[in-house]
Scaffold this active site. Structure first.
Site, PDB file in Angstrom:
ATOM      1  N   SER A  25      18.233  42.413  50.893  1.00  0.00           N
ATOM      2  CA  SER A  25      16.821  42.081  51.120  1.00  0.00           C
ATOM      3  C   SER A  25      16.442  42.190  52.599  1.00  0.00           C
ATOM      4  O   SER A  25      17.184  41.753  53.478  1.00  0.00           O
ATOM      5  CB  SER A  25      16.575  40.652  50.645  1.00  0.00           C
ATOM      6  OG  SER A  25      15.246  40.281  50.904  1.00  0.00           O
ATOM      7  N   CYS A 134      17.193  31.653  54.671  1.00  0.00           N
ATOM      8  CA  CYS A 134      16.581  32.350  55.811  1.00  0.00           C
ATOM      9  C   CYS A 134      16.538  31.410  57.008  1.00  0.00           C
ATOM     10  O   CYS A 134      15.915  30.355  56.941  1.00  0.00           O
ATOM     11  CB  CYS A 134      15.160  32.823  55.484  1.00  0.00           C
ATOM     12  SG  CYS A 134      14.402  33.622  56.902  1.00  0.00           S
ATOM     13  N   LYS A 169      21.082  33.078  46.916  1.00  0.00           N
ATOM     14  CA  LYS A 169      21.682  33.609  48.154  1.00  0.00           C
ATOM     15  C   LYS A 169      21.932  32.479  49.142  1.00  0.00           C
ATOM     16  O   LYS A 169      20.998  31.781  49.546  1.00  0.00           O
ATOM     17  CB  LYS A 169      20.736  34.647  48.756  1.00  0.00           C
ATOM     18  CG  LYS A 169      21.281  35.335  49.984  1.00  0.00           C
ATOM     19  CD  LYS A 169      20.482  36.577  50.280  1.00  0.00           C
ATOM     20  CE  LYS A 169      20.927  37.276  51.523  1.00  0.00           C
ATOM     21  NZ  LYS A 169      20.090  38.456  51.801  1.00  0.00           N
ATOM     22  N   THR A 197      22.244  35.679  57.080  1.00  0.00           N
ATOM     23  CA  THR A 197      22.632  35.839  58.489  1.00  0.00           C
ATOM     24  C   THR A 197      23.110  34.516  59.117  1.00  0.00           C
ATOM     25  O   THR A 197      22.798  33.434  58.631  1.00  0.00           O
ATOM     26  CB  THR A 197      21.444  36.378  59.303  1.00  0.00           C
ATOM     27  OG1 THR A 197      20.336  35.493  59.098  1.00  0.00           O
ATOM     28  CG2 THR A 197      21.073  37.777  58.869  1.00  0.00           C
TER      29      THR A 197
HETATM   30  C1  LIG Z   1      15.886  42.873  59.604  1.00  0.00           C
HETATM   31  C2  LIG Z   1      16.471  41.972  58.548  1.00  0.00           C
HETATM   32  C3  LIG Z   1      15.622  41.331  57.633  1.00  0.00           C
HETATM   33  C4  LIG Z   1      16.149  40.503  56.633  1.00  0.00           C
HETATM   34  N1  LIG Z   1      15.312  39.906  55.738  1.00  0.00           N
HETATM   35  C5  LIG Z   1      15.820  39.142  54.723  1.00  0.00           C
HETATM   36  C6  LIG Z   1      14.974  38.581  53.725  1.00  0.00           C
HETATM   37  O1  LIG Z   1      13.761  38.762  53.722  1.00  0.00           O
HETATM   38  N2  LIG Z   1      15.556  37.808  52.757  1.00  0.00           N
HETATM   39  C7  LIG Z   1      16.918  37.597  52.702  1.00  0.00           C
HETATM   40  O2  LIG Z   1      17.402  36.895  51.800  1.00  0.00           O
HETATM   41  N3  LIG Z   1      17.745  38.159  53.623  1.00  0.00           N
HETATM   42  C8  LIG Z   1      17.226  38.921  54.612  1.00  0.00           C
HETATM   43  N4  LIG Z   1      18.064  39.491  55.536  1.00  0.00           N
HETATM   44  C9  LIG Z   1      19.531  39.290  55.412  1.00  0.00           C
HETATM   45  C10 LIG Z   1      20.191  40.493  54.725  1.00  0.00           C
HETATM   46  O3  LIG Z   1      19.686  40.691  53.424  1.00  0.00           O
HETATM   47  C11 LIG Z   1      21.728  40.323  54.672  1.00  0.00           C
HETATM   48  O4  LIG Z   1      22.051  39.277  53.785  1.00  0.00           O
HETATM   49  C12 LIG Z   1      22.337  40.032  56.029  1.00  0.00           C
HETATM   50  O5  LIG Z   1      21.727  40.822  57.038  1.00  0.00           O
HETATM   51  C13 LIG Z   1      23.857  40.273  56.067  1.00  0.00           C
HETATM   52  O6  LIG Z   1      24.192  41.586  55.679  1.00  0.00           O
HETATM   53  P1  LIG Z   1      24.364  42.830  56.723  1.00  0.00           P
HETATM   54  O7  LIG Z   1      25.315  42.388  57.785  1.00  0.00           O
HETATM   55  O8  LIG Z   1      24.880  43.937  55.864  1.00  0.00           O
HETATM   56  O9  LIG Z   1      22.993  43.107  57.265  1.00  0.00           O
HETATM   57  C14 LIG Z   1      17.561  40.318  56.552  1.00  0.00           C
HETATM   58  C15 LIG Z   1      18.406  40.962  57.470  1.00  0.00           C
HETATM   59  C16 LIG Z   1      17.886  41.795  58.452  1.00  0.00           C
HETATM   60  C17 LIG Z   1      18.822  42.467  59.408  1.00  0.00           C
END
Ligand SMILES: Cc1cc2nc3c(=O)[nH]c(=O)nc-3n(C[C@H](O)[C@H](O)[C@H](O)COP(=O)(O)O)c2cc1C
Length: 309
Positions: A25, A134, A169, A197
């Site tokens: 997401s 979040c 999540k 994150t």
């Molecule tokens: C720019 C950005 C926007 C994100 N927006 C959301 C969101 O709206 N909802 C959510 O549950 N996670 C959001 N996330 C978290 C990601 O879905 C993911 O769980 C997290 O970044 C860890 O995975 P990665 O290291 O592969 O990015 C966001 C991450 C990034 C980098």
């Protein structure tokens, strides 16, 4: 080769994905933005940007900062709101082969329940991903995900309003992810995503001010992979009947395979999309090659196979 995974084994309808690779997401918009770049229909699922009751502008700029081995983001759930999503996006999704899961977020438990109610029966929506993790909004969201009782209450409230599969999540910003995972599993989560994150920040030494407009943000990318992998491993050790979905620093097929070995049934690709928008498909192809090389004909043989008993 069988790549299919069941991501709602306890629900009446189930939620069988043709393969275990989906987008994370907030890193893949509404999917529509990427349609022209590759065949997104061949993914296991698309998870859309976090959706709230009303549209949101998000946090002040700057909202993204590169850091060693990852990025910090403080988008603050900028999105079009649930009504616009139903009117503008769902009709497009209804024509797709790939199932779309809507990530939902709120300031109150009633917000989550209302969004779930509004999305019930909307063609083109195949599941809900409850974002209680979040770190970038002032009220709600991660507050619910940091405490087992409130995490369970949100899950239960959404569960009561929907017949769709409900994924939850979780946040890594807690000292006890196992209790929170157990609480949402007992409250009826069909699958659990680990992790959102990690809260962090950066300071510009010239201006001597925080880099992000919101001061703090969420760290993602390769830097978080060991933490995400450890949390999947720990939770998989205690929860056997609810599938886990790995998220955090998955940049390559090898990263994804580590998550399967730890006990994840599927993976989400996030930050990697910001470097290469085709990353999910490249990772899917890499997983297939690995299975072939290893002489395995079913992805399910990998799930949990790296665990020490
Ligand atoms: C720019 C950005 C926007 C994100 N927006 C959301 C969101 O709206 N909802 C959510 O549950 N996670 C959001 N996330 C978290 C990601 O879905 C993911 O769980 C997290 O970044 C860890 O995975 P990665 O290291 O592969 O990015 C966001 C991450 C990034 C980098």
């Amino acid at each position: 080769m069988d790549l299919s995974v069941q991501l709602a084994p306890k629900s009446k309808t189930g939620f069988l994905l043709k393969n275990p690779v989906m987008t994370a997401s907030g890193t893949f918009g509404y999917g529509t933005e990427y349609e022209h770049l590759f065949d997104i229909q061949s993914l296991g699922a698309v998870v859309c940007k976090g959706t709230t009751l009303d549209s949101r502008q998000g946090n002040p700029q700057p909202r993204i900062a590169e850091t060693s081995g990852g990025i910090l983001n403080s988008i603050g759930l900028q999105n079009i709101g649930v009504e616009a999503l139903i009117k503008e996006k769902a009709p497009i999704w209804a024509k797709w082969k790939v199932p779309v899961v809507v990530n939902i977020a709120g300031n109150s438990i009633e917000d989550y329940a209302s969004i779930a109610r509004k999305l019930e029966g909307v063609p083109g929506i195949h599941g809900l991903e409850v974002n209680i993790s979040c770190p970038n909004v002032k009220a709600g969201c991660v507050e619910f995900g940091s405490d087992p009782t409130s995490a369970a209450r949100v899950t239960d409230a959404v569960r009561k309003e929907t017949s769709l599969p409900v994924w939850v999540k979780l946040t890594p910003n807690t000292s006890d992810v196992i209790s929170i995972a157990l609480a949402v599993a007992n409250a009826g989560a069909d699958a659990i995503i680990l992790i959102n994150t990690i809260k962090g920040m950066a300071i510009d030494i010239k201006s001597r001010r925080p880099v992000l407009g919101n001061v703090t943000g969420g760290l993602s990318g390769p830097a978080v992979k060991p933490v995400a992998l450890r949390m999947v491993y720990e939770v998989a050790g205690v929860i056997k009947d609810v599938p886990l979905i790995g998220s955090g620093g998955i940049m390559t097929a090898n990263d994804a395979i580590e998550f399967f070995l730890a006990g994840a049934s599927a993976v989400q690709i996030g930050t990697a999309n910001l470097i290469n928008p085709r990353a999910p498909i490249v990772i899917l192809e890499g997983i297939q090659s690995y299975l072939q090389q290893e002489g395995l004909d079913d992805i399910k043989n990998l799930i949990g196979a790296g665990r020490v008993s």
